[in-house]
Scaffold this motif. Structure first.
Motif, PDB file in Angstrom:
ATOM      1  N   ASN A 176      32.410  16.478  69.945  1.00  0.00           N
ATOM      2  CA  ASN A 176      31.495  17.322  70.724  1.00  0.00           C
ATOM      3  C   ASN A 176      32.175  18.191  71.767  1.00  0.00           C
ATOM      4  O   ASN A 176      31.524  19.092  72.328  1.00  0.00           O
ATOM      5  CB  ASN A 176      30.429  16.457  71.394  1.00  0.00           C
ATOM      6  CG  ASN A 176      29.514  15.774  70.400  1.00  0.00           C
ATOM      7  OD1 ASN A 176      29.499  14.553  70.289  1.00  0.00           O
ATOM      8  ND2 ASN A 176      28.750  16.562  69.648  1.00  0.00           N
ATOM      9  N   SER A 177      33.451  17.917  72.080  1.00  0.00           N
ATOM     10  CA  SER A 177      34.178  18.803  73.010  1.00  0.00           C
ATOM     11  C   SER A 177      35.671  18.616  72.820  1.00  0.00           C
ATOM     12  O   SER A 177      36.159  17.482  72.811  1.00  0.00           O
ATOM     13  CB  SER A 177      33.786  18.510  74.462  1.00  0.00           C
ATOM     14  OG  SER A 177      34.100  17.194  74.834  1.00  0.00           O
ATOM     15  N   LYS A 185      35.874  24.184  73.347  1.00  0.00           N
ATOM     16  CA  LYS A 185      34.714  24.225  72.470  1.00  0.00           C
ATOM     17  C   LYS A 185      33.759  23.099  72.832  1.00  0.00           C
ATOM     18  O   LYS A 185      34.153  21.936  72.906  1.00  0.00           O
ATOM     19  CB  LYS A 185      35.110  24.069  71.000  1.00  0.00           C
ATOM     20  CG  LYS A 185      35.742  25.298  70.358  1.00  0.00           C
ATOM     21  CD  LYS A 185      37.215  25.410  70.607  1.00  0.00           C
ATOM     22  CE  LYS A 185      37.845  26.524  69.760  1.00  0.00           C
ATOM     23  NZ  LYS A 185      39.267  26.752  70.129  1.00  0.00           N
ATOM     24  N   ILE A 187      30.484  21.452  71.258  1.00  0.00           N
ATOM     25  CA  ILE A 187      29.855  21.466  69.942  1.00  0.00           C
ATOM     26  C   ILE A 187      28.542  20.689  69.991  1.00  0.00           C
ATOM     27  O   ILE A 187      28.511  19.512  70.359  1.00  0.00           O
ATOM     28  CB  ILE A 187      30.760  20.817  68.879  1.00  0.00           C
ATOM     29  CG1 ILE A 187      32.193  21.376  68.958  1.00  0.00           C
ATOM     30  CG2 ILE A 187      30.161  21.005  67.491  1.00  0.00           C
ATOM     31  CD1 ILE A 187      32.305  22.839  68.605  1.00  0.00           C
ATOM     32  N   SER A 204      25.856  16.461  71.716  1.00  0.00           N
ATOM     33  CA  SER A 204      26.499  17.604  72.353  1.00  0.00           C
ATOM     34  C   SER A 204      27.398  17.057  73.455  1.00  0.00           C
ATOM     35  O   SER A 204      27.678  15.856  73.507  1.00  0.00           O
ATOM     36  CB  SER A 204      25.448  18.571  72.909  1.00  0.00           C
ATOM     37  OG  SER A 204      26.054  19.725  73.457  1.00  0.00           O
ATOM     38  N   GLU A 369      25.246  22.700  63.073  1.00  0.00           N
ATOM     39  CA  GLU A 369      25.998  22.639  64.324  1.00  0.00           C
ATOM     40  C   GLU A 369      26.317  24.039  64.814  1.00  0.00           C
ATOM     41  O   GLU A 369      26.274  25.005  64.054  1.00  0.00           O
ATOM     42  CB  GLU A 369      27.287  21.820  64.186  1.00  0.00           C
ATOM     43  CG  GLU A 369      28.388  22.453  63.366  1.00  0.00           C
ATOM     44  CD  GLU A 369      29.667  21.614  63.416  1.00  0.00           C
ATOM     45  OE1 GLU A 369      30.718  22.189  63.800  1.00  0.00           O
ATOM     46  OE2 GLU A 369      29.612  20.418  63.065  1.00  0.00           O
ATOM     47  N   SER A 371      28.367  26.127  68.581  1.00  0.00           N
ATOM     48  CA  SER A 371      29.256  25.872  69.719  1.00  0.00           C
ATOM     49  C   SER A 371      29.142  26.938  70.789  1.00  0.00           C
ATOM     50  O   SER A 371      28.721  28.076  70.526  1.00  0.00           O
ATOM     51  CB  SER A 371      30.706  25.788  69.245  1.00  0.00           C
ATOM     52  OG  SER A 371      31.146  27.052  68.758  1.00  0.00           O
ATOM     53  N   GLU A 373      31.963  28.552  73.310  1.00  0.00           N
ATOM     54  CA  GLU A 373      33.417  28.612  73.420  1.00  0.00           C
ATOM     55  C   GLU A 373      33.776  29.221  74.770  1.00  0.00           C
ATOM     56  O   GLU A 373      33.240  30.280  75.140  1.00  0.00           O
ATOM     57  CB  GLU A 373      33.979  29.449  72.279  1.00  0.00           C
ATOM     58  CG  GLU A 373      35.458  29.296  72.057  1.00  0.00           C
ATOM     59  CD  GLU A 373      35.918  29.929  70.743  1.00  0.00           C
ATOM     60  OE1 GLU A 373      37.135  30.025  70.552  1.00  0.00           O
ATOM     61  OE2 GLU A 373      35.041  30.333  69.932  1.00  0.00           O
TER      62      GLU A 373
END
Length: 381
Positions: A176-177, A185, A187, A204, A369, A371, A373
């Motif tokens: 998730n990151s 990112k 996610i 998340s 999914e 993201s 960024e």
């Protein structure tokens, strides 16, 4: 009893009007008093003036018809204040003068105290007049977000979940990151996930900065998700919130929300990905009642390119008198700070994507999914 230093002076500033009458502009009289905690009160007067303008630090400009204004400096130092008196509605005829003042009793220092260990020097950073870089992350490394700079907030704040009817769990997993290729990112994804007996169908990440700040500038350069149902946010909360699972705990207080104050530097609409929101939330210090103010603007309003395909700069400029929220240095919304708003305490930064909820809206069945960024995060004072 408050003791004031009073400085009075009169500047005679006479100009010849370029007009048929050849009248002369009235003299502009200016008085000011210095109060406690960085306060200055200015009184300007000129015969037949229809408008007064005052220019303070950080390009803060205020106008009124009374000629009287109070302003609070957050930092000690020497400052130049511009004062105008206008004599026609088109502002063609005016008087102008500057005031030089030294503020010695503000809460902050004249120059920021910089801990070099908090500075990421891996690339050049933007320089702003009157500010020093005090904390940043350029994300020029690989793997998990720096544990020195970031805290994963994943424990649900109440009832096994989060506010606003959101539908995700947050995690501290790399799923998730993570950081790669120079960006962070975050996610959001569809998956079954259970925490403390509470089952959700989305995950998340929600990051807290381990640096907090009272007054200054924050820059976050980011590219936003394009999927409907996602609710990305770049925002701040007061360190005194006392929220479950956050980095600061109750070290700085336990006043709760909205008493801590919330500044939403940027939120993206879940159903219209071209809409960006800037919003302030607080509790009135006098009555305790909830209050908020914000604006929604489209990429067309802001004259910027698509926010899901391109990086843009999301910024906050925060002084004791005014908070401005900007996109690519274009004003999104601003709030004047009064005595009843709690924006006089340190805040920390949050980065997250929520799913569904009040602003995320309906999540399509086709969602898998997406993201947010982030190229960099920078704090200036």
């Amino acid at each position: 009893m408050t003791r004031y230093l009073k400085h009075s002076f009169i500047v005679l500033f006479i100009l010849s009007l370029v007009s048929c009458s050849k009248e002369k502009i009235a003299e502009l009289k200016v008085e000011y008093t210095l109060g406690e905690n960085g306060l200055i009160n200015i009184l300007a007067a000129a015969d037949n003036a229809v408008l007064y303008r005052f220019s303070f630090a950080n390009d803060e400009v205020f106008e009124n018809t009374t000629g009287s204004i109070n302003y609070t400096y957050g930092n000690k130092g020497s400052y130049t204040i511009g004062v105008w008196s206008f004599f026609d509605q088109n502002q063609n005829s005016y008087s102008y003068q500057t005031i030089e003042v030294t503020i010695s009793n503000a809460s902050g220092n004249s120059t920021a105290v910089i801990d070099e260990s908090l500075i990421d020097n891996s690339e050049e950073t933007t320089i702003y007049t009157g500010y020093e870089l005090v904390w940043n992350d350029e994300f020029n490394y690989e793997g998990e977000p720096s544990t020195v700079k970031w805290h994963h907030q994943y424990i649900p704040i109440f009832g096994g979940g989060w506010a606003n009817n959101e539908r995700q769990h947050y995690t501290e997993r790399l799923d998730n990151s993570y950081v790669s290729d120079g960006t962070l990112k975050i996610i959001a994804k569809r998956e079954d996930y259970t925490y403390e007996g509470s089952r959700k169908t989305f995950t998340s990440a929600r990051l807290n900065s381990k640096f907090n700040m009272l007054y200054g500038r924050i820059d976050v350069r980011a590219k936003l998700p394009q999927s409907e149902g996602t609710w990305p946010a770049i925002w701040t909360l007061g360190t005194n919130i006392g929220e479950r699972g956050n980095y600061y705990g109750t070290r700085f207080g336990d006043v709760g929300w909205p008493n801590c104050g919330e500044i939403d530097i940027m939120e993206q609409n879940g159903s219209n990905k071209d809409q960006l929101l800037g919003t302030f939330h607080w509790a009135n210090k006098g009555s305790g009642e909830y209050a908020s103010y914000g604006l929604t603007k489209t990429i067309e309003n802001l004259n910027i390119s698509n926010v899901t395909d391109n990086f843009h700069l999301y910024s906050m400029i925060w002084t004791p008198n005014l908070i401005k929220l900007l996109v690519d240095d274009t004003l999104l919304v601003q709030l004047g700070i009064g005595t009843n708003a709690p924006f006089d305490n340190p805040h920390y930064l949050l980065l997250n994507i929520a799913m569904g909820g009040t602003l995320g809206g309906t999540i399509p069945n086709s969602f898998s999914e997406d993201s947010m960024e982030i190229d960099y995060v920078r704090f200036y004072q």
